[in-house]
Every structure is written in structure tokens, then in C-alpha cells.
Scaffold this active site. Structure first.
Site, PDB file in Angstrom:
ATOM      1  N   GLY A 163       1.956 -20.898  -0.051  1.00 48.38           N
ATOM      2  CA  GLY A 163       1.068 -21.261  -1.153  1.00 48.38           C
ATOM      3  C   GLY A 163       1.109 -22.749  -1.446  1.00 48.38           C
ATOM      4  CB  ALA A 164       1.984 -24.920  -3.401  1.00 44.82           C
ATOM      5  CG  MET A 165       6.954 -27.938   0.198  1.00 40.64           C
ATOM      6  SD  MET A 165       8.302 -26.751  -0.033  1.00 40.64           S
ATOM      7  CE  MET A 165       9.626 -27.865  -0.393  1.00 40.64           C
TER       8      MET A 165
ATOM      9  CG  HIS B  94       6.373 -21.898  -8.520  1.00 39.43           C
ATOM     10  ND1 HIS B  94       7.167 -20.803  -8.799  1.00 39.43           N
ATOM     11  CD2 HIS B  94       6.864 -22.414  -7.371  1.00 39.43           C
ATOM     12  CE1 HIS B  94       8.082 -20.675  -7.869  1.00 39.43           C
ATOM     13  NE2 HIS B  94       7.921 -21.631  -6.972  1.00 39.43           N
ATOM     14  CD  GLU B  95       5.211 -24.983  -5.431  1.00 44.99           C
ATOM     15  OE1 GLU B  95       6.371 -25.418  -5.283  1.00 44.99           O
ATOM     16  OE2 GLU B  95       4.890 -23.827  -5.063  1.00 44.99           O
TER      17      GLU B  95
ATOM     18  CG  HIS C 250      10.345 -25.649  -7.330  1.00 48.17           C
ATOM     19  ND1 HIS C 250      11.474 -24.887  -7.476  1.00 48.17           N
ATOM     20  CD2 HIS C 250       9.481 -24.902  -6.598  1.00 48.17           C
ATOM     21  CE1 HIS C 250      11.293 -23.718  -6.863  1.00 48.17           C
ATOM     22  NE2 HIS C 250      10.089 -23.703  -6.327  1.00 48.17           N
TER      23      HIS C 250
ATOM     24  CG  ASN D  85       6.928 -31.651  -0.067  1.00 51.90           C
ATOM     25  OD1 ASN D  85       7.779 -31.023   0.541  1.00 51.90           O
ATOM     26  ND2 ASN D  85       5.637 -31.436   0.087  1.00 51.90           N
TER      27      ASN D  85
ATOM     28  CD  GLU E  64      11.862 -24.489   0.320  1.00 49.86           C
ATOM     29  OE1 GLU E  64      10.900 -24.943  -0.296  1.00 49.86           O
ATOM     30  OE2 GLU E  64      12.631 -23.646  -0.125  1.00 49.86           O
TER      31      GLU E  64
ATOM     32  CD  GLU F 242      11.313 -21.059  -4.409  1.00 46.26           C
ATOM     33  OE1 GLU F 242      10.489 -20.810  -5.314  1.00 46.26           O
ATOM     34  OE2 GLU F 242      11.222 -22.084  -3.692  1.00 46.26           O
TER      35      GLU F 242
HETATM   36  N1  BES Z   1       9.423 -23.783  -2.090  1.00 41.03           N
HETATM   37  C1  BES Z   1       8.334 -22.884  -1.981  1.00 41.03           C
HETATM   38  C2  BES Z   1       7.522 -23.125  -0.739  1.00 41.03           C
HETATM   39  C3  BES Z   1       8.081 -22.510   0.501  1.00 41.03           C
HETATM   40  C4  BES Z   1       7.896 -21.188   0.734  1.00 41.03           C
HETATM   41  C5  BES Z   1       8.746 -23.245   1.435  1.00 41.03           C
HETATM   42  C6  BES Z   1       8.405 -20.631   1.901  1.00 41.03           C
HETATM   43  C7  BES Z   1       9.238 -22.677   2.581  1.00 41.03           C
HETATM   44  C8  BES Z   1       9.055 -21.376   2.840  1.00 41.03           C
HETATM   45  C9  BES Z   1       7.392 -22.996  -3.167  1.00 41.03           C
HETATM   46  O1  BES Z   1       7.968 -23.481  -4.310  1.00 41.03           O
HETATM   47  C10 BES Z   1       6.931 -21.618  -3.473  1.00 41.03           C
HETATM   48  O2  BES Z   1       7.724 -20.825  -3.903  1.00 41.03           O
HETATM   49  N2  BES Z   1       5.669 -21.328  -3.222  1.00 41.03           N
HETATM   50  C11 BES Z   1       5.114 -20.018  -3.378  1.00 41.03           C
HETATM   51  C12 BES Z   1       4.169 -19.937  -4.519  1.00 41.03           C
HETATM   52  C13 BES Z   1       4.867 -19.736  -5.814  1.00 41.03           C
HETATM   53  C14 BES Z   1       3.928 -19.798  -6.977  1.00 41.03           C
HETATM   54  C15 BES Z   1       5.644 -18.439  -5.887  1.00 41.03           C
HETATM   55  C16 BES Z   1       4.373 -19.739  -2.091  1.00 41.03           C
HETATM   56  O3  BES Z   1       4.150 -20.671  -1.336  1.00 41.03           O
HETATM   57  O4  BES Z   1       4.036 -18.585  -1.867  1.00 41.03           O
HETATM   58 ZN    ZN Z   2       9.100 -22.069  -5.393  1.00 45.89          ZN
END
Ligand code: BES
Ligand code: ZN
Length: 853
Positions: A262-264, A298-299, A302, A266, A122, A321
Site C-alpha cells: 500500500g505505502a511505505m 498510518h505512514e 510511523h 521512508n 523494507e 505495525e
Molecule cells: N511498512 C509498511 C510497508 C511495507 C509492507 C513494507 C510490507 C514492506 C513490506 C507500511 O507502513 C504499511 O504497513 N503499509 C500497509 C498499509 C497500512 C495502512 C496498513 C500496506 O502497505 O499494506
Molecule cells: Zn505500517
């Protein structure tokens, strides 16, 4: 920077082709990876002749169209596309290409984190793996076969369920994965490595058995327990609150050290920055534990808000988001403390989003255009987006909101949709007209609300005036529609009136019958993301009497800000504030909440209120106030400290967390006295406590008040944890945030430390990122702080543009700086935009800050 292409929402067009199935084979070798991609593709737009695939940095080997090898005249390779000429209405395409994950330092697509192969796709990483129609509204069923050396990579993972496995006679093995849910390419993932694992299980409300696995580097398995617990909590919560069940038999999470974000989420295979998975009391703080719980949730959330229903295009990012952040905030509030959670959420919004919203990088939660989509994973899209959903929740009420989300899931499951579709579900099931409300999606900047009160003859009149800032391009914007929770209090603090007002016009008047002039408690729970402009002197009263925990906190903050501002104008310390502060110290309440009430406004919060910002006067006044409070309340602070300091306790229940939180707040305040007594206390806490929370709090105090003790403690800390990179992040952060003289020199020197590595985003964020938020040294009047961070930004941009543009965030304050700092910052930023090879990521942010075209 040469020409940059801007992408506009208005140019959105449906895809001319769609991919039905995508069967991938990855052969992972030590030098390269070979990808075989078999797609069944259907032409949607029958007038179209050529298939354009996204393709970035791929080495093409060969292409087969319906099993016939294509010669070079049948396709065209351009910079970021591969075009296959003259294709039919329905066909099979096989593409074989080579990539070099071991050399991938951008950490997008397939790359290596230590010895682990992993992916981040992503928003647009998949095009760096294989040619594809890499957009979220093209959804295919994926089957993935991974082949790698069995000894080095015994664990091979991808999305969905495990189908089959095989062995080759050259020491390699293979595993095939199948994900029955059609998904966009950005949710594709794979992992290969020699990993440790812990297992868990969850039985869904319809009695489906789900196995969960959390993978990590070997030796860290025991640190995954809290993450596993959090995952189960999240699964349960989504069933209870949204009626959403998990939809696969398997849920995998993998923790890696090198990760841009932070995390993804998938599908069925979340990949996490190890910061948000690994924790035990010896190495993680209470805040880390809470962070893990919320990011895991959070993940997980999703899976419904993002995966089952995804975004039509990246302009719709807040659809998944903003909504998912709102969901994780509610989850954390339900599992921990509602009042503390709400304040933390608002604090985060103000510290990051308000700054963005008042800068030239301001944008609506649904932007109209972008240069680099990676730059739009912003506090606005996320945190303000969550506030917009929260307002809908407030407008509809719990029951109707649930009906509306049910309708949303039922109507759009399996589709790639727009924020408008979400709003349609909210308004039709919620019975609320959201037409004007939509402006929150398309306008930028934080509106202000001017509050005028009049009382005469038993009539209290509240006049509210919306002040809506202009858009970044100078155009006028329109008034918003929002819920405003208020209460009117009598002189004993009793609520004589409690209401959710609907504000929609530029000027609104509300009349109440009251026998005496009431005291207004406004924007309770922070019901709308606005700035209240009010001139009154009721803060002390509200701090003491308001039953709304948010307004109580807010009043303490506002009173603090006004006190500090008065001091900056040369006035005496307002003793009324000091008295109110003392009242909080003396009051019984939840200790985490108390710790928040006792926190003085951040320099950033004060700075936001100034037209022109100069840091020194702010932190000098704040330090003076701190010292005065510490002197005035020394005995009480010591008493609270002693009562709550339990060095042998490492419990993680709310009470223990509250005790640590309030006693560390008291100790920090006491450290303003710069006395040996307090230094000795901090030193004893460092040596005697068994939690990382206590040790980090003590180290921070020592670092900022005693070079001698700090040196000893830091050396001890370093020796003990030098091989634990998550703990080393804390070490670097403490040093980079230090207010002591010489911090810049030490930060520069730390870049050569064995534990530091410029290729690992966490470490860059802890050292350089934290330094860039050290207002004392970053904004130093010799300009060396700016120069250093810009140098690093240019260096790191060559390695990882996303990481570099993250550093650019620290410069978003540019416009509001005083002339001296502004000039210094401009000199440095000018270097960035004139750098010929600068990435579009960094260029976009810096050129907007400097208002270049
Ligand atoms: N889908 C995002 C990860 C992501 C962030 C992909 C930027 C591509 C570019 C994931 O769900 C997300 O929002 N992660 C946050 C943490 C969350 C608790 C707000 C992150 O990675 O900061
Ligand atoms: Zn997210």
C-alpha cells in the site's frame, strides 16, 4: 524446492559492526545505475576480523578500504554476501557497484514504475542497491546525491532536507540530500522522474514550519488534494493525541503505479501505491477516500512509531505495525464515525486474521521463525497486533496509556527496540502487571470463551471458560489475560450493570446481585480478540435494545449466521430474524451504521464457523434468505432507496456517504428479486450518478443480474476509463468477482486486455487476486479455478515472488475444505512445491498449508 533456511529469533546476535555515516551517489542511466557508497564503519565486536555485508544481485566494480583499492584477495563474494577480510576497528569503506533498475520486476530495491525511478527497501531491499549491513538495528546518517538527465528526471528526491545542487555539461544534473536522523537502511528512499506536484504547509504546535509536497504523474495533481488534507489531519491528530510533532522541515510523498504494497514510511519521503493517494469523485469511491485518509495517516504515524523508534529485528515487526495500525484506527474513528470504524476494523480482522489463525500458517504476532520475512507482513502481525495494543489501552485507560506512550518515546527515542521494551513502558507507567498478558505476543490461534449463565434467587453467576487452541506444532498453550467489557440489561434494555471484567484464569466466575435474570451483553466494543461461544436466543433483543453499537451489530451478524445455518440444515427461515431485520430497516440511526447492520454475514464469516466447509450450501442458503428479505421488505427497501438516492450529489461529508452506503445496500438486497424493475433502477443509477461509488455499486449489480445491461454499461465504462489504471482496477475486480457463469473464461481472456499488465501488482490483485476470493468460481467443483490461480502463481513467481505469495493467501482455507475441494486443491498445490525454481516466499506458505515437514 531445494533446501530452505529458516531464521530463528533465538539466534539473534548483535551486529559485529555498525555504520556511522553512509554517503551515497547514484548515477541513474537508462540502462543501469551506478552506486558509489562511502561508509564510515566501526567495529563493535573487537574479536571479529571480517566484515560481512548483505549483497543481492549486485555487480561489484571496486572497493576501497581507507582510500586504498582492494584487490580481489581481500574480499569474498558469495550468493548473498560480500565479505571484506581483515578490517580494522574504525575505517572508511567505498564500494562502487552497478544495478539494473529497469529490469527489476520484483519491485524491491531500486526499480522503475513507468518512467519514475523509486525504491522499496523494507524489509530487505537495500541489499539489492548496495552492499550494506542491512538490518534495522544498524542506524546511520545518510547523505544522498542523485545524478540524472535533467530533462527526463527534473525531480530528484531522497530522505531529509535538500542541501545543494549542480549541473554537469552532458545534460545531467545532481541534487544532494541530507537526513540528520540516523536510520536503518530499510527507511532509505530515492525518487527520480518528471513529476507533477502539489504543495501544502503545516505549522507545528511549537511553531515549526513544515512544507509538504505530494508528487504524482503529471496531470494527476488535482487528485492529490484529499491526500494533502489527510496528511494535515494526521499531523494535527498526532500532536493532540500523542503529543508528537513532526521533526523535519519537509515531508514528501510520491505516488507510483507499480508498488507491491500500500505505502511505505521512508523518512521524510513516503512512497505510495497511487491507489492510496489519487482520488476525485469521478474516479474514486467513498471507500477509496477513507482508505487514503487512513493510509496517509498510518505512514505519517510511523515517523514516531517505526522511524524515531524502530525494530531491533524483524521478529519485532508488530512493535511498529500493530501499534501504528492501532493509531490509524483511532485516528479514523476520531475523524469519522467511531461505531462504524470499530465494526470495520473487526470485520477486517475476522475476514483475514481469523482465517490465518485457524490455519497451519497461524503464528504469534511476534513469530519465532520465518523463511521469507516478506511473508510476515500478515493480518496477524498487523490487525491482531493492533487488537493487542487496544487491550493495553483498555487496561490502562486513556490517561495512563498516554503517560505510558510518553515514557516509551522518551526512553527509546533513536533506538531499535523490542516489543518487551514497549511492554515495559506500558506496565511501568500504566501500573499494570503485564506478565501474563505477554502470552498474546508468543502464542497463536484465536481463543474461545465459553459462556455459562446461571440465575437463582437474586444471584446471577457468569462462568467463563477459556478454550485455548494448541499451537501449530501441537503443543498446548496457556490461558490469556484480557479485558472483557460487559453489561447486564434488564428486560427494557436498561443497563443495570456495566463493567470491564479482567479474565486471566482458565475458568472464571463472576457473581452479580440482580432482582431478575438479566440479559448479557458481552465483549462490548470487541474488547478482546476472541470468539464468544454462547448458546442463547437473545439476539433479537440485543439487536433491538443494546446501546453498545458493536454488540448490536454483532448480534445481527450472529443471528444471521444462525439463521443461515438452520436453513442449511433444511429448516425454515426463522421469522424472528426477519422481524428483527425489519426493525432495523424501520429504525432511525446513522446511515453508514445502518448499512452495516443490514449487511448479511459474509460467506467467509459463516464458513469460519463450520468444521468442514462447502461453499455451495452456504451461498445458496444466503441467497435464499436475501431473496426472502427483499420480498418481505420490498416497499421499505424501495422507500429507503428513493429517499437517499441523490444522483447529482458528490459531497463527501458523513451524511452523504451514509446515504450512498445505505441506498446501495438496499439496492443490492433488492437485486435478489431478479426483477426488471430493479435492473432498470441499477441501470439508471449507473447512467445518472456522478460518483464512482454509485456507478461501481450499480455495475456490480448489473454484472450479477443482467448480462445484457451489464455488457452495455461495462463497455461504456471501459471506453471512458481505459487509460486510468486505478479505475481499470475496479473494472477488472467487478468482472473477477462476478457470480455469473463463465467468469473464469472471462478472467482468463481479460489477461490479454490492453489495460491489463502482469507486471503491475494492483492489476494482478484486481483480476487474479479478486478471482481467488470469488468463492463461487474459485472453488468450483471442476477444479479449474484452483488450476488457473496456481498456474498464475507459478508464472508470477518468476516476475515478483512477493506478489505470488500474496496469491497463495487464498489457499489458507485448505485444511477446512470438504474432501472434494480439498483433493482438487491439493493436486494443484502439489504442483507448486514440486516446481524446482519456486521462490522461498511461495514455498514457505504453500508448504505450511500442506504441512510439509
Ligand atoms: N511498512 C509498511 C510497508 C511495507 C509492507 C513494507 C510490507 C514492506 C513490506 C507500511 O507502513 C504499511 O504497513 N503499509 C500497509 C498499509 C497500512 C495502512 C496498513 C500496506 O502497505 O499494506
Ligand atoms: Zn505500517
Amino acid at each position: 524446492m531445494s533446501k530452505v533456511e529458516t531464521i530463528y529469533l533465538k539466534d539473534y546476535k548483535k551486529s559485529e559492526f555498525t555504520v556511522k555515516t553512509c554517503d551515497l551517489v547514484f548515477e541513474l542511466f537508462e540502462e543501469h545505475t551506478q552506486v558509489t557508497n562511502l561508509m564510515s564503519i566501526i567495529k563493535v565486536d573487537k574479536n571479529c576480523k571480517n566484515l560481512v555485508l548483505n549483497s543481492v544481485d549486485l555487480e561489484l566494480i571496486e572497493i576501497y578500504l581507507n582510500d586504498a583499492k582492494l584487490d580481489e584477495s581481500r574480499y569474498v563474494i558469495e550468493k548473498e554476501t560480500l565479505t571484506v577480510l581483515d578490517v580494522g576497528d574504525e575505517f572508511k569503506l567505498i564500494i562502487i557497484n552497478k544495478i539494473y533498475p529497469q529490469l527489476n520486476s520484483e519491485l524491491e530495491g531500486l526499480y522503475k514504475s513507468g518512467n519514475i525511478f523509486c525504491t522499496q527497501n523494507e524489509p530487505e531491499g537495500f541489499r539489492r542497491i548496495t552492499p550494506y549491513i542491512d538490518r534495522p538495528d544498524v542506524m546511520a546518517v545518510f547523505k544522498t546525491t542523485l545524478v540524472a538527465n535533467k530533462e527526463r528526471y527534473p525531480i530528484l528526491l531522497s530522505n531529509g532536507n535538500r542541501e545543494s545542487n549542480f549541473r554537469l555539461d552532458d545534460g545531467r544534473h545532481g541534487i544532494t540530500w541530507f537526513d540528520p536522523h540516523p536510520k536503518p537502511s530499510y527507511l532509505f528512499a530515492l525518487v527520480a522522474g518528471d513529476l507533477g506536484v502539489i504543495e501544502g504547509k503545516f505549522i507545528t504546535k511549537s511553531k515549526k514550519y513544515v512544507r509538504m509536497y505530494i508528487y504524482t504523474d503529471k496531470g494527476n495533481e488535482s487528485k492529490c488534494k484529499h491526500a494533502m488534507k489527510s496528511l494535515k489531519e494526521a499531523m494535527k491528530w498526532d500532536e493532540d493525541v500523542y503529543g508528537r510533532e513532526y521533526d523535519l522541515d519537509l515531508y514528501n510523498i510520491v505516488a507510483v503505479d507499480s508498488f507491491n504494497m500500500g505505502a511505505m514510511e521512508n523518512k521524510g519521503l513516503n512512497i505510495f501505491n497511487s491507489t492510496y493517494v489519487l482520488a476525485d469523485e469521478d474516479t474514486a469511491t467513498d471507500a477509496n477516500f477513507m482508505g487514503i485518509q487512513s493510509v496517509i495517516a498510518h505512514e505519517y504515524f510511523h515517523n514516531w512509531t517505526g522511524n524515531r523508534i524502530t525494530c531491533r529485528d524483524w521478529f519485532q515487526l508488530t512493535l511498529k505495525e500493530g501499534l501504528t495500525v492501532f493509531r490509524d484506527q483511532c485516528f479514523s474513528a476520531d475523524l469519522n464515525s467511531k461505531e462504524v470504524q470499530r465494526i470495520e476494523d473487526v470485520k477486517a480482522l475476522r475476514e483475514r486474521q481469523f482465517v490465518e489463525d485457524s490455519s497451519p500458517t497461524a503464528h504469534p504476532i511476534q513469530p519465532n521463525s520465518y523463511i521469507a520475512i516478506n511473508n510476515f507482513y500478515t493480518a496477524t502481525v498487523y490487525e491482531k497486533g493492533a487488537e493487542i495494543i487496544r487491550m493495553i489501552y483498555t487496561l490502562l485507560g486513556e490517561e495512563k496509556y498516554r503517560k505510558a506512550t510518553d515514557l516509551y518515546f522518551q526512553t527509546f527515542d533513536g533506538q531499535a527496540v523490542r516489543t518487551d521494551d514497549f511492554l515495559w513502558a506500558m506496565s511501568s507507567a500504566g501500573g499494570v502487571d503485564l506478565k501474563q498478558f505477554e502470552r498474546w505476543y508468543h502464542q497463536s490461534g484465536t481463543p474461545k470463551l465459553k459462556v455459562d449463565e446461571k440465575f437463582d434467587g437474586g444471584k446471577y453467576t457468569l462462568t467463563l471458560t477459556q478454550i485455548v487452541p494448541n499451537a501449530v506444532d501441537g503443543s498446548a498453550q496457556k490461558p490469556y489475560f484480557f479485558p472483557l467489557k460487559i453489561a447486564l440489561l434488564d428486560e427494557s434494555g436498561k443497563e443495570i450493570e456495566k463493567k470491564t471484567l479482567i479474565v486471566s484464569k482458565e475458568i472464571e466466575e463472576f457473581v452479580f446481585k440482580t432482582s431478575a435474570k438479566p440479559i448479557l451483553s458481552i465483549n462490548r466494543d470487541f474488547s478482546a480478540p476472541i470468539i464468544i461461544e454462547q448458546t442463547h436466543n437473545n439476539y433479537a433483543f440485543l439487536m433491538k435494545h443494546d446501546k453498545n453499537s458493536f454488540v448490536k451489530y454483532e448480534s445481527a451478524q450472529s443471528f444471521g449466521v444462525e439463521t443461515i445455518e438452520a436453513m442449511m440444515r433444511g429448516e425454515e427461515i426463522d421469522e424472528e430474524f426477519v422481524k428483527s431485520y425489519g426493525h432495523i430497516l424501520d429504525s432511525e440511526m446513522d446511515l453508514s451504521y445502518k448499512a452495516l447492520l443490514l449487511e448479511l454475514p459474509s460467506v467467509l464469516a459463516i464458513m469460519q464457523r463450520e468444521e468442514v466447509v462447502d461453499f455451495e450450501p452456504i451461498y445458496e442458503a444466503k441467497e435464499k434468505l436475501q431473496k426472502h428479505l427483499a420480498l418481505t421488505f420490498k416497499e421499505k427497501l424501495l422507500e429507503i432507496y428513493t429517499q437517499n438516492h441523490k444522483p447529482a450529489s458528490k459531497e463527501l461529508d458523513a451524511k452523504s456517504i451514509g446515504e450512498r452506503s445505505v441506498k446501495n445496500r438496499c439496492l443490492k438486497l433488492l437485486s435478489a428479486l431478479e426483477s426488471d424493475e430493479v435492473i432498470m433502477m441499477a441501470n439508471a443509477q449507473y447512467n445518472g450518478s456522478i460518483t464512482m461509488t454509485d456507478r461501481v455499486a450499480a455495475l456490480d449489480i448489473l454484472e450479477n443480474s443482467s448480462p445484457e445491461f451489464s455488457a452495455v454499461a461495462l463497455e461504456h465504462f471501459y471506453k471512458k476509463y481505459k487509460d486510468d489504471t486505478l479505475v481499470m482496477n475496479k473494472y477488472f475486480s467487478i468482472l473477477a468477482a462476478s457470480h455469473r457463469d463463465g467468469t473464469l473464461d472471462r478472467v482468463m481472456a481479460l489477461q490479454n486486455d490492453d489495460a491489463y499488465n502482469e507486471l503491475v501488482p494492483n492489476l494482478v490483485r484486481s483480476l487474479i487476486g479478486v478471482f481467488a476470493r470469488n468463492y463461487k468460481h474459485f472453488h468450483a467443483k471442476d477444479g479449474l479455478g484452483y488450476r488457473f490461480v496456481v498456474d498464475k502463481m507459478i508464472d508470477i513467481d518468476k516476475i515478483n515472488p512477493q506478489m505470488a505469495s500474496g496469491l497463495a493467501g487464498a489457499f489458507k482455507i485448505y485444511e477446512k475444505l470438504n474432501s472434494v475441494n480439498k483433493k482438487l486443491m491439493k493436486t494443484e498445490l502439489d504442483r507448486v512445491v514440486s516446481e524446482p525454481s519456486i521462490s522461498k516466499n511461495v514455498y514457505e506458505i504453500v508448504s505450511k498449508i500442506l504441512k510439509i515437514d
